[in-house]
Design an enzyme around this catalytic site. Sequence first.
Site, PDB file in Angstrom:
ATOM      1  N   ASP A  28       0.984 -15.370  14.710  1.00 32.15           N
ATOM      2  CA  ASP A  28       1.838 -14.752  15.708  1.00 32.15           C
ATOM      3  C   ASP A  28       2.654 -15.853  16.390  1.00 32.15           C
ATOM      4  O   ASP A  28       2.114 -16.911  16.730  1.00 32.15           O
ATOM      5  CB  ASP A  28       0.964 -14.013  16.731  1.00 32.15           C
ATOM      6  CG  ASP A  28       1.794 -13.173  17.674  1.00 32.15           C
ATOM      7  OD1 ASP A  28       1.897 -13.550  18.836  1.00 32.15           O
ATOM      8  OD2 ASP A  28       2.340 -12.148  17.256  1.00 32.15           O
ATOM      9  N   ILE A  29       3.955 -15.606  16.598  1.00 32.48           N
ATOM     10  CA  ILE A  29       4.796 -16.579  17.302  1.00 32.48           C
ATOM     11  C   ILE A  29       4.404 -16.574  18.772  1.00 32.48           C
ATOM     12  O   ILE A  29       4.382 -15.519  19.405  1.00 32.48           O
ATOM     13  CB  ILE A  29       6.288 -16.255  17.137  1.00 32.48           C
ATOM     14  CG1 ILE A  29       6.677 -16.267  15.648  1.00 32.48           C
ATOM     15  CG2 ILE A  29       7.144 -17.242  17.911  1.00 32.48           C
ATOM     16  CD1 ILE A  29       8.112 -15.887  15.390  1.00 32.48           C
ATOM     17  N   GLU A  86       6.775  -9.973  15.841  1.00 34.39           N
ATOM     18  CA  GLU A  86       6.713 -11.419  15.599  1.00 34.39           C
ATOM     19  C   GLU A  86       5.430 -11.818  14.892  1.00 34.39           C
ATOM     20  O   GLU A  86       5.065 -12.995  14.881  1.00 34.39           O
ATOM     21  CB  GLU A  86       6.830 -12.172  16.925  1.00 34.39           C
ATOM     22  CG  GLU A  86       5.655 -12.022  17.859  1.00 34.39           C
ATOM     23  CD  GLU A  86       5.765 -10.806  18.770  1.00 34.39           C
ATOM     24  OE1 GLU A  86       5.093 -10.787  19.807  1.00 34.39           O
ATOM     25  OE2 GLU A  86       6.525  -9.866  18.442  1.00 34.39           O
TER      26      GLU A  86
END
Length: 680
Positions: A404-405, A448
Amino acid sequence: MLVNIDIRTLAICYGIFCCTQFVAFFLQHKVSKHEEGLGWWTIGSGCSVFGFFIFLFRDIRAIHLVVVFIYNLSFILCFSFIYIGCAKFNNLSIKKFFLYLTILLSALCLLYFTYANYSIPLRRTTTSFACALISILSVTALRRTAPHERNIIFLFLKILFLVNALWFSALALLPLLTASAPIAFEKPSPLVLSYLLLMTTSTLWTFGLIILVNQKLSNQLQTSKLFLQSTLDGLTANIALIEEHGEIILTNKAWRDFASSNGIAPERVSEGVNYLTSCESAASSCHSDAFTFAEGLKNVLNGNKSLFTMEYACHSPSQQRWFLARVTRFPCQGPTRAVVSHENITERKLMELALEESNKQLEAITNEDGLTKISNRRHFDKMLSYECSRHSRSGTTLSVAMLDIDYFKYYNDTYGHVKGDECLQRVAQAIAQSLNRPTDLAARYGGEEFVCLMPDTNLLGAVGVAENIRKTIAQLAIPHSGSHVSETVTVSIGTLSLTCTKETTPDYIIRKADELLYQAKHEGRDRIKFKSIDETYRLEQTNGGMGTLKIAYSDTCTSGNPLIDAQHADLIRLANDLLQHIFTKNTTQGTQSLLKEILANTKKHFLDEEAILRSENYPEIDKHAAEHSRLVQQCVNLLQNDSPKDISTIDILQYIIHDIIMEHMTKEDTKYHYIFSNMH
């Protein structure tokens, strides 16, 4: 007349006043816990209360000097904490040097005039002078929050502390300016005036400071109300706040405009009207949707549900319209309230109807995510299900990495969604390029969030891939000022490896990988959290950083032969050194040096082990020696690359650390352990 006032009575009265002020500050602090300053004022008044109670024991000869010192010091500490509270309340820096110096010098003087040279007048002079200085500090700390703001309370408190400073200054200088200082201080008049002044001013500043706090809270509340109203008016959805009996408390502009545009009388849907009654009235007129909505609203107001939603049609003579009604419990203390919103979803509904009318089978279903150009979730789910089934038959290890960003919402808020889409595209390509084999799959899982599927990959290889992804994304150096962990875009990764069985489901794998991702984010982000299920070796990760990844030496590796066990332990130590180097410095020269050292130690260990096993007539020694030769040749081939840069992290992890150090020691070597256990 002042001479006739009993000092003991005044001291007790002052103590009662201090207790009252402490209770007032404490109760206000309980109500406004997050307000700066209140805690310090409470501590300051507490010092006065403590001084009052300790003063009651002054007649006990054994502790008289201690009581006198603490009692005088309590005045200075009280004024100090009041000043600190004023500075904190106005978000001003504390003049620490001046304050600490005043307290320190005063304490030293009090100690001297109590223990070395007992002097009541000079103790009073010291205490009065210190309180006067700190009162001046309090005057400087009482600034208005806005330069143009007129606040009589600020002015009143400044005058009050200024009067304190002047009086204490006079009280401090009086014995120094008169020739008969001891005689003057034997008379109780100055002391009487001091107690009367302190009772008056401390009570006044207590109420003044509390009034300041409540003024600030009132301003914040008013600002919050204005912000809430302006925010609500800026929304396109029709929103109203409903109290527990159904009465409308607050509406936004869209709500009022919708009523006006549809010819609804304002008195039916405005503040003060019972909205629940209006819905029930509409339901009685054969509006079934109104009945359903009224029941849903009742359930939320009664506490049976926290959320109720429904879609309904509300067509006008000129057009078809659909709305989404949502009732949400309002998070507040006291009576249950609900937020009602009606959002126009006509455009979406018409699109849905158009899609239904057209043949859904004609909709193009592709395996590619339109934005990032890597696989989409649909394709990933299909491949995960296939690989899960295949691995349950083959018994090999399957690995999944979910990433995950970090703080991507803040990225969109800072740079906008166009830049956000560009960021997603660059991250997706970095992930795809970091995978090693054609069978590995990178996919956008949603928003994201991305996921990697790595068939026939053990934990060590999966961790290497994950670290390669993390570093590659970091090297992109995409600016991210909204991140709390780095100035550039980073990712958090959860990596799972397991041996699938017939009972293993794709949902189970995703859930476990997501749990690891959550742990990585919870432990600080920009890191990898990994776990292996049903593997024969164990990796440790002490704090989430890749530099702490190491092979845990297990008792299962202990054969019972001292030489073999010592060499095994030494090889594991070298492997951990290599891991440390790969995930921290990762220099070509250092990697080559460590690889050569491992190869040399491995060759020697294999020769010693074969000699020992032959001497013990191990029946499978020839097969074991052949495996040794194969492993050594793999390492030699790895070191004979034309360019050291061709040696990838994954190759090192797979062939050197996993195949030689871990798999061979935990599987093949354990087969001959019975020889040495029988000897013991």
